[in-house]
Design an enzyme around this catalytic site. Structure first.
Site, short mmCIF file in Angstrom:
data_model
loop_
_atom_site.label_atom_id
_atom_site.label_comp_id
_atom_site.label_asym_id
_atom_site.label_seq_id
_atom_site.Cartn_x
_atom_site.Cartn_y
_atom_site.Cartn_z
N ASP A 93 0.60 -1.14 0.11
CA ASP A 93 0.13 0.09 -0.20
C ASP A 93 0.83 1.24 0.12
O ASP A 93 2.05 1.33 0.54
CB ASP A 93 -1.21 0.02 1.32
CG ASP A 93 -2.04 -1.19 1.41
OD1 ASP A 93 -2.09 -1.55 0.05
OD2 ASP A 93 -2.35 -1.45 2.26
N GLN A 94 0.30 2.27 -0.58
CA GLN A 94 1.02 3.46 -0.55
C GLN A 94 1.46 4.11 0.98
O GLN A 94 2.88 4.57 0.96
CB GLN A 94 0.39 4.69 -1.18
CG GLN A 94 1.14 6.00 -1.32
CD GLN A 94 0.32 6.76 -2.21
OE1 GLN A 94 -0.38 6.53 -3.10
NE2 GLN A 94 0.57 8.32 -2.22
#
Length: 390
Positions: free
Chosen positions: A204-205
């Site tokens: 995930d970012q």
């Protein structure tokens, strides 16, 4: 005529798939047409679409593609002639020495051992496998390649430490040139690779930590297969709200993806046709007053799996803007200086070419700074029917 020499990036790939990869700007109908009209030869023999290519195979395409420049076509002709000359010279040398004339030939008309590496790949010229030229925005982002935190670099793969806030790959909401994948592409250009470095899995970012990056096509296929078949063990550190009742445990709840304008989320425990199995193992590394630092091992790798699973049992991750305790997030941001999701990919374990690989990546300084401010919870255990505290 266009010539391509098959290197390890395209070995064990069907001819039709190779054509799509090598010439992405051409239409499928063009490939079907030239194969049907017998305009593609491999090692001098007319080839069918399902032919499996091997390293060292020479592919000759008797057609002019719009995406291939005249300069490259001239290079292909010269390359094809040079390859044949190399093979003939190798055979003559072998005959003179009394050896098998095919003993050092990879595949006819393959390569002699002394050939230059850049020529041998057949793809170094103009970086044919890299697609379009850099845009202005991409050129401005070149600094990202210099900032890559490479944990380990081998001939086959990289392991990089991705910072929080950097998207793993391009997508909606990400500016052109500002993703890990694009930084890796620029790094690959600087290293003069003939294959775009490609991540084998994603984070995930908001999550930091280690990602496996393939440097060759065959490596990418091996790594993605290993991840799909759960042969890569992935471990994470997370700081969660409250203290877990058990020091070890497993969360086994199916996840279902839901899409909305504000972004996709995973629903936990919905048993329908779209639900996917998700298994998360955890062990408490340290109890703190109000929080637990847990080490997590994923058995499956679903989107937002760790975040959704821990939120579902009442222990959301700190700093989680999607599944977390928003009031608590504001509090720890103000008091502890936590401005991101507390989730970090800290260890990868896998076997590679018969050797066990164990790679560790410590907490980044901004997460360690949060830990350093927490107060440990006194250790308690039952023993001989009385409670001892130390």
């Amino acid at each position: 005529m266009i010539t391509r020499l098959i290197d390890r990036n395209f070995a064990n790939m069907r001819l039709d798939r190779f054509l799509r990869k090598a010439f992405p700007e051409e239409s499928l109908s063009v490939f079907f047409s030239i194969i049907r009209k017998k305009k593609v030869r491999v090692n001098g023999v007319v080839a069918k679409a399902n032919l499996m290519l091997q390293e060292g195979d020479l592919v000759n395409i008797y057609e002019n593609f719009k995406s291939v420049s005249d300069e490259e076509k001239d290079m292909s002709l010269a390359q094809s002639a040079q390859i044949k000359a190399d093979v003939d010279a190798a055979r003559e040398a072998a005959l003179d020495s009394g050896e098998n004339p095919n003993s050092n030939i990879i595949a006819f008309p393959g390569t002699a051992p002394a050939r230059d590496k850049a020529t041998a790949t057949g793809f170094a010229k103009n970086k044919s496998t890299w697609g379009k030229a850099l845009s202005g925005a991409e050129k401005q982002s070149n600094w990202g390649a210099k900032e890559l935190d490479i944990v380990i670099q081998t001939e086959d793969y990289l392991v990089v430490n991705k910072p929080s806030g950097l998207a793993s790959q391009p997508g909606s909401g990400t500016k052109p040139g500002e993703s890990l994948v694009e930084y890796l592409w620029e790094w690959g250009r600087q290293e003069q690779l003939d294959f775009k470095p490609t991540i084998a899995h994603r984070l995930d970012q908001e999550t930091s930590g280690m990602l496996l990056v393939a440097l060759h096509g065959d490596t990418l296929r091996d790594l993605t297969r290993m991840i799909r078949e759960h042969e890569v063990d992935k471990y994470y550190y997370a700081l969660v709200k409250g203290n877990l009742a058990q020091d070890r445990g497993t969360i086994s709840e199916k996840l279902t993806r839901t899409d909305a304008a504000k972004g996709s989320k995973m629903k936990v425990g919905v048993d329908d046709k779209d639900a996917k199995e998700a298994i998360t193992h955890y062990r408490v590394k340290q109890h703190y007053i109000g929080y637990d630092l847990v080490k997590i091992k994923l058995e499956t790798g679903r989107m937002h799996q760790i975040r959704a699973h821990f939120a579902s049992i009442g222990h959301p991750l700190l700093g989680d803007s999607r599944y977390g305790d928003f009031a608590l997030n504001r509090e720890v941001k103000k008091e502890l200086g936590l401005h991101r999701l507390f989730l970090h990919s800290c260890r990868l374990e896998f076997d590679w070419q018969g050797e066990k690989k164990v790679l560790d990546c410590p907490l980044p300084k901004e997460l360690q700074a949060v830990i350093d401010q927490l107060k440990r919870k006194p250790y308690e255990r039952k023993e001989n029917n009385f409670r001892r505290r130390r």
